[in-house]
Design a protein around this motif. Structure first.
Motif: not given
Length: 241
Positions: A75-76, A93-99, A107-108, A110-114
């Motif tokens: 969360l932090r 927003w989408s994880l598949d979009e560029s920053e 954060p890596a 968070m992305e891995e978990l999602q």
């Protein structure tokens, strides 16, 4: 894309709801109609809150995801809340979009978990109650990014749903002011501080059975499903500090 007919049906369903549970059931249907797998209603926590489970009012997210999210204290690290809190519009927003397209880095961990739980595309919207309480509604799934038309539609539906939800919530809050007995409040306060039933029993000179009975009564009175939700609701209603 959702049709005007379906939007009308959803709004009618929302308008006839007379409990928070019925409102959330309508939100689950909204999630389905827009192609999302999950919907979550959060109550804004304190600035130093580090557990998302304490902020959840209702959700369809897997409990295993929530537990791991909190265990890893993600969360932090969440970059979305500060962005959403500055707008009254839904944010997609989408994880598949560029920053650069998303507008923020993820954060890596968070992305891995999602990705593991297939929470790829999300929409979130900040909601403010008349009495000053703050909430956030979020949809998650694997569908493509929403079009602007869809984003406008889901925003209008969410505003309508929250207006009905907030009227029900404030009415219940007024009618049920001080719904817990002094003993029940004591048990909830110690639970909020992380004490177990056995520890609370020793503090209050009560048996574990009696502590659990007070806890069960409090859960029923505040229409909750477990201790975590009970503590979160008691804090939100300012029954405990």
């Amino acid at each position: 894309m959702i049709t005007l007919e379906r939007q009308s049906i959803l709004n009618s369903e929302i308008s006839t709801a007379d409990s928070p549970g019925e409102i959330f059931a309508a939100m689950k249907r909204v999630a389905h109609e827009f192609g999302f797998r999950h919907v979550t209603l959060f109550a804004a926590g304190s600035p130093d809150e580090n557990l998302v489970s304490r902020m959840i009012v209702e959700t369809t997210l897997p409990s295993a995801y929530i537990q791991e999210f909190d265990r890893r204290r993600l969360l932090r690290l969440c970059p979305v809340a500060p962005i959403i809190s500055k707008s009254v519009l839904p944010y997609c927003w989408s994880l598949d979009e560029s920053e650069n397209v998303r507008g923020f880095a993820i954060p890596a961990a968070m992305e891995e978990l999602q990705r593991r739980y297939k929470l790829i595309t999300s929409v979130a919207m900040a909601l403010n109650s008349i009495d000053g309480d703050r909430f956030l509604l979020r949809f998650d799934g694997t569908r493509p990014r929403l079009t602007q038309v869809e984003l406008n539609e889901i925003g209008m539906i969410v505003l309508h749903a929250f207006d009905v939800f907030d009227k029900i919530r404030r009415s219940a809050k007024t009618v049920g002011a001080g719904p817990l007995s002094s003993r029940e409040l004591e048990v909830v306060r110690w639970t909020a501080q992380g004490k177990t039933s056995a520890e609370i029993g020793r503090i209050l000179s009560l048996s574990d059975h009696t502590v659990n009975a007070y806890m069960t009564n409090a859960i029923k009175k505040l229409d909750c499903v477990n201790r975590t939700q009970l503590v979160a609701k008691a804090l939100r209603l300012r029954l405990i500090m």
